[in-house]
Scaffold this active site. Sequence first.
Site, PDB file in Angstrom:
ATOM      1  N   LEU A 123       0.968  -0.859  -0.254  1.00  0.00           N
ATOM      2  CA  LEU A 123      -0.090  -0.346   0.241  1.00  0.00           C
ATOM      3  C   LEU A 123       0.402   1.523  -0.199  1.00  0.00           C
ATOM      4  O   LEU A 123       0.864   2.191   0.548  1.00  0.00           O
ATOM      5  CB  LEU A 123      -0.876  -0.140   0.787  1.00  0.00           C
ATOM      6  CG  LEU A 123      -1.529  -1.381   1.151  1.00  0.00           C
ATOM      7  CD1 LEU A 123      -2.440  -0.548   2.852  1.00  0.00           C
ATOM      8  CD2 LEU A 123      -2.946  -1.776  -0.194  1.00  0.00           C
ATOM      9  N   SER A 126       6.490   3.312   1.298  1.00  0.00           N
ATOM     10  CA  SER A 126       7.490   3.870   1.664  1.00  0.00           C
ATOM     11  C   SER A 126       7.118   5.224   0.252  1.00  0.00           C
ATOM     12  O   SER A 126       7.763   5.959   1.330  1.00  0.00           O
ATOM     13  CB  SER A 126       8.509   2.927   0.520  1.00  0.00           C
ATOM     14  OG  SER A 126       8.020   2.334  -0.285  1.00  0.00           O
ATOM     15  N   GLU A 158      14.221   6.937  -4.070  1.00  0.00           N
ATOM     16  CA  GLU A 158      13.835   5.497  -3.905  1.00  0.00           C
ATOM     17  C   GLU A 158      14.885   4.727  -5.113  1.00  0.00           C
ATOM     18  O   GLU A 158      15.667   3.929  -4.389  1.00  0.00           O
ATOM     19  CB  GLU A 158      12.503   5.270  -4.277  1.00  0.00           C
ATOM     20  CG  GLU A 158      12.203   3.415  -3.629  1.00  0.00           C
ATOM     21  CD  GLU A 158      10.876   3.262  -2.963  1.00  0.00           C
ATOM     22  OE1 GLU A 158      10.137   3.784  -2.818  1.00  0.00           O
ATOM     23  OE2 GLU A 158      11.122   2.192  -2.665  1.00  0.00           O
ATOM     24  N   ASP A 170       3.867   5.330  -7.374  1.00  0.00           N
ATOM     25  CA  ASP A 170       3.550   5.548  -6.244  1.00  0.00           C
ATOM     26  C   ASP A 170       3.764   6.951  -5.406  1.00  0.00           C
ATOM     27  O   ASP A 170       2.929   7.449  -4.977  1.00  0.00           O
ATOM     28  CB  ASP A 170       3.773   3.959  -5.227  1.00  0.00           C
ATOM     29  CG  ASP A 170       3.851   2.752  -5.387  1.00  0.00           C
ATOM     30  OD1 ASP A 170       3.181   2.600  -6.549  1.00  0.00           O
ATOM     31  OD2 ASP A 170       4.242   2.345  -5.139  1.00  0.00           O
TER      32      ASP A 170
HETATM   33  C1  GLA Z   1       5.369  -1.243  -6.744  1.00  0.00           C
HETATM   34  C2  GLA Z   1       5.784   0.196  -7.570  1.00  0.00           C
HETATM   35  C3  GLA Z   1       5.091   0.542  -8.239  1.00  0.00           C
HETATM   36  C4  GLA Z   1       4.685  -1.048  -9.603  1.00  0.00           C
HETATM   37  C5  GLA Z   1       4.407  -1.282  -8.996  1.00  0.00           C
HETATM   38  C6  GLA Z   1       3.614  -2.478  -9.952  1.00  0.00           C
HETATM   39  O1  GLA Z   1       4.150  -1.008  -6.259  1.00  0.00           O
HETATM   40  O2  GLA Z   1       6.902   1.022  -6.451  1.00  0.00           O
HETATM   41  O3  GLA Z   1       6.429   1.413  -8.708  1.00  0.00           O
HETATM   42  O4  GLA Z   1       6.104  -0.347 -10.914  1.00  0.00           O
HETATM   43  O5  GLA Z   1       4.746  -2.048  -7.429  1.00  0.00           O
HETATM   44  O6  GLA Z   1       2.126  -1.953 -10.286  1.00  0.00           O
END
Ligand code: GLA
Length: 383
Positions: A123, A126, A158, A170
Amino acid sequence: MQVPELSQRFEELFGTRPRIFRAPGRVNLIGEHTDYNEGFVMPAAVGFSTFVAIAARPDRKLVVHSEQFPGNFEFDLDHLPPQRTGNWCDYVLGVATVLQQQGHQLAGANMLIHGEIPIGAGLSSSAAIEVASALALLSLVGGNVPLPEVAKLCRQAENNFVGARVGIMDQFVSCMGKAGHAILLDCRSLQSKLVPIPANLRLVVCNTMVKHDLATGAYNTRRAECEEGVRYFASHNLRIRALRDVSPDLLDQHGRDLPATIWKRCCHVVRENQRTVEAARALADNNLVRVRELMRMSHRSLRDLYEVSCRELDIMLEAAEDLPGFCGGRMTGGGFGGCTVNLVCHENPIEFATRVGERYQRATGITPQIYTCSAEDGVQALS
Ligand code: GLA
């Protein structure tokens, strides 16, 4: 912990009043493993947040505390560690490092961090800590950076400091989320469109409570497989820079020449991009029948072609599919455990949550956590 409590703890620890920033976690409704292929995603920020309390110090120290995570940390802003330390504070350090590399003169600071996003559940805990820390650090030096730039900079932290080769999804949604909406994001141009989530729908997030070990390694392997696909297609058409540029026709024409695994990965990404754009349209039109179909296809593709689902995620989804109120669901995030996201008509979310939980527990012996959420705003300054 509520905001006044965090503020009070901060004062007890450091003797000054802090400013507080809140950044949310997210669910992704559709568009999985497409962001690093320069494609489309459709996440929404949810009501779980990470809070960062901050106040300036007179020296050049960065002091990072949390009462939830082990260890209190102290760094010198002029001699930050050149690479990750292996602690949770790496997300804060990574952001501080990237900000300084980009010319922001940071000030010494005390920081107290409180997170309520379940860790390792997919979720985006980070991204939330990165985004809240970036805004907090910038607030002390009057740095006015547009939010999409903050997202890029956090992703860079990151990628380069923490060492996870994640895409932009994210961090972007943690910055730009909007209550009641999902965001259709073009991960190449960073153009985004708000997609209203019909008011009678709740996002029910079902945590399998498992995270399989291969998650990080497999994520990077999938990226490498996509890159191999791009090299192949680029040798046929020089304009192809990412799987985003591969059309379904091209895939059908040349698919047979690719090694079977690479073909499967490419199929997922190319079609997932199409599904995502279509799902945004269907959701905006309140065509939930189509949204449900597209989410189902997405899950199957992640399971069979991209091979990032797992038994627990499949069981959690099956447990939901025939329940009253179910309007679509799939695994969400990187995979190999973590959560499913379900769109549920709001008369039933509690009953729905209880029944999914019971079924999952019966089938796996694991007690899941089920959260009923709605789409929320992105990062905010609270005080
Ligand atoms: C993780 C990564 C995202 C994305 C998803 C898969 O959450 O942080 O950048 O690549 O996996 O959709």
